[in-house]
Design a protein around this motif. Structure first.
Motif, PDB file in Angstrom:
ATOM      1  N   GLY A   1     -17.179  -3.600 -30.791  1.00  0.00           N
ATOM      2  CA  GLY A   1     -17.847  -3.662 -29.509  1.00  0.00           C
ATOM      3  C   GLY A   1     -17.186  -4.595 -28.517  1.00  0.00           C
ATOM      4  N   LEU A   2     -16.281  -5.446 -28.989  1.00  0.00           N
ATOM      5  CA  LEU A   2     -15.566  -6.381 -28.114  1.00  0.00           C
ATOM      6  C   LEU A   2     -14.197  -5.864 -27.695  1.00  0.00           C
ATOM      7  N   ASP A   3     -13.745  -4.796 -28.324  1.00  0.00           N
ATOM      8  CA  ASP A   3     -12.432  -4.200 -28.071  1.00  0.00           C
ATOM      9  C   ASP A   3     -12.332  -3.770 -26.602  1.00  0.00           C
ATOM     10  N   GLU A   4     -11.329  -4.307 -25.893  1.00  0.00           N
ATOM     11  CA  GLU A   4     -11.163  -3.948 -24.478  1.00  0.00           C
ATOM     12  C   GLU A   4     -10.980  -2.448 -24.279  1.00  0.00           C
ATOM     13  N   GLY A   5     -10.378  -1.778 -25.248  1.00  0.00           N
ATOM     14  CA  GLY A   5     -10.189  -0.343 -25.139  1.00  0.00           C
ATOM     15  C   GLY A   5     -11.491   0.425 -25.098  1.00  0.00           C
ATOM     16  N   ARG A   6     -12.542  -0.113 -25.694  1.00  0.00           N
ATOM     17  CA  ARG A   6     -13.862   0.511 -25.656  1.00  0.00           C
ATOM     18  C   ARG A   6     -14.680   0.011 -24.475  1.00  0.00           C
TER      19      ARG A   6
ATOM     20  N   ASP B   1      -8.034  -3.218 -34.266  1.00  0.00           N
ATOM     21  CA  ASP B   1      -8.193  -2.361 -35.442  1.00  0.00           C
ATOM     22  C   ASP B   1      -8.331  -3.207 -36.709  1.00  0.00           C
ATOM     23  N   ALA B   2      -7.521  -4.281 -36.801  1.00  0.00           N
ATOM     24  CA  ALA B   2      -7.623  -5.174 -37.965  1.00  0.00           C
ATOM     25  C   ALA B   2      -8.963  -5.904 -37.963  1.00  0.00           C
ATOM     26  N   ALA B   3      -9.394  -6.383 -36.798  1.00  0.00           N
ATOM     27  CA  ALA B   3     -10.662  -7.102 -36.709  1.00  0.00           C
ATOM     28  C   ALA B   3     -11.833  -6.208 -37.097  1.00  0.00           C
ATOM     29  N   ALA B   4     -11.849  -4.964 -36.594  1.00  0.00           N
ATOM     30  CA  ALA B   4     -12.954  -4.053 -36.886  1.00  0.00           C
ATOM     31  C   ALA B   4     -12.979  -3.634 -38.354  1.00  0.00           C
ATOM     32  N   SER B   5     -11.804  -3.629 -38.994  1.00  0.00           N
ATOM     33  CA  SER B   5     -11.772  -3.271 -40.416  1.00  0.00           C
ATOM     34  C   SER B   5     -12.459  -4.340 -41.273  1.00  0.00           C
ATOM     35  N   LEU B   6     -12.508  -5.557 -40.777  1.00  0.00           N
ATOM     36  CA  LEU B   6     -13.145  -6.658 -41.501  1.00  0.00           C
ATOM     37  C   LEU B   6     -14.553  -6.945 -41.004  1.00  0.00           C
TER      38      LEU B   6
ATOM     39  N   ARG C   1      -8.612 -14.322 -43.011  1.00  0.00           N
ATOM     40  CA  ARG C   1      -8.593 -12.910 -43.426  1.00  0.00           C
ATOM     41  C   ARG C   1      -8.071 -12.022 -42.297  1.00  0.00           C
ATOM     42  N   LEU C   2      -8.468 -12.336 -41.083  1.00  0.00           N
ATOM     43  CA  LEU C   2      -7.982 -11.553 -39.943  1.00  0.00           C
ATOM     44  C   LEU C   2      -6.487 -11.755 -39.764  1.00  0.00           C
TER      45      LEU C   2
END
Length: 267
Positions: A166-171, A155-160, A235-236
């Motif tokens: 697209g790399l999120d294991e949950g997706r 969630d933090a990575a996608a916010s930045l 930043r991450l």
């Protein structure tokens, strides 16, 4: 970004600090849930650094447990971790096990199915090596909803960086929910299929204890971090530090949930 580019699992020590410490906890829960007796022959498909193999060897008094993994580095780490007891290890793929038909009483797999190109073929191969009436079982992390520290990371990575979503294991990974696991086991011809959640505490001594394993490059999230420029990585780090719940003593207490499945080879 190519998703599989970041799915690196090779260095045992780096994996241990990132995921292995939690893998050992859930392996113990899984073996207790299986409730298998002693004197059985086991195969651990995708044994990694040996967390599940060690739990079987310690808790189930097996006649033999064979650990198989396609990473030579992980197999070397597993041999060191499970130096005592009736364990034997081999470098091999889960879709072509070096085991004869019906040789084993139990085939298990821990946290591996989502990283296989053909998980259904791996379940069928596990069923091949188990005798009629024997057990085929596995567990996978609930990447979509149950992995607290990974959920906050992505969630933090996608916010930045929106491309990180697209790399999120949950997706990405479909084999991390009860219905998909039931379907895989049924498709392999297994019967009496049961699915259950397994939850363990993931308590970090402080933010460095959570963050530093992401710097080692083992797995999708650390692989993503390794590819970032230093400023983007900083930043991450700051965004993740802000997102996790820190207790007064600096520790961070989260939970990790896995889904476990078991079935029986028809007699």
């Amino acid at each position: 970004m190519t998703e599989r580019r970041f799915d690196v699992w090779a260095v045992g020590g780096a994996y241990e600090r990132y995921m292995g410490r939690w893998s050992r906890l859930v392996a113990d829960e899984f073996v207790a849930w299986l409730g298998c007796g002693g004197g059985l022959r086991w195969v651990d498909v995708g044994c990694g650094t040996g967390a599940l193999t060690a739990a079987v060897a310690a808790r189930c008094r097996p006649e033999l447990v064979v650990g198989v993994d396609r990473s030579a580095g992980f197999v070397a780490a597993a041999r060191t971790a499970v130096a005592e007891g009736p364990a034997w290890f081999a470098v091999a793929d889960g879709s072509a096990l070096p085991v004869r038909d019906s040789m084993c009483d139990v085939a298990v797999s821990g946290l591996v199915l989502n990283f296989l190109a053909a998980p259904g073929a791996a379940v069928a191969e596990a069923a091949r090596v188990v005798r009629p009436g024997g057990t085929v079982a596995a567990y996978v992390w609930d990447y979509a909803e149950g992995m607290g520290f990974l959920r906050r990371f992505w969630d933090a990575a996608a916010s930045l960086d929106p491309s990180a979503a697209g790399l999120d294991e949950g997706r990405r990974f479909a084999v991390c929910d009860p219905e998909r696991l039931r379907s895989l086991w049924a498709e392999a011809g297994l019967v009496d299929v049961a699915v259950a959640p397994l939850e363990v505490a993931t308590v970090f001594a402080g933010f460095p204890d959570l963050w530093e394993p992401f710097l080692a490059g083992q797995g999708p999230a650390p692989g993503y971090v390794a590819a970032l420029a230093p400023a983007a990585r900083d930043r991450l780090r700051a965004a993740l530090c802000e997102a996790v719940p820190t207790r007064p003593d600096g520790s961070i207490a989260l939970t990790a949930r896995a889904w476990a499945v078991r079935g029986r080879v028809p007699e």
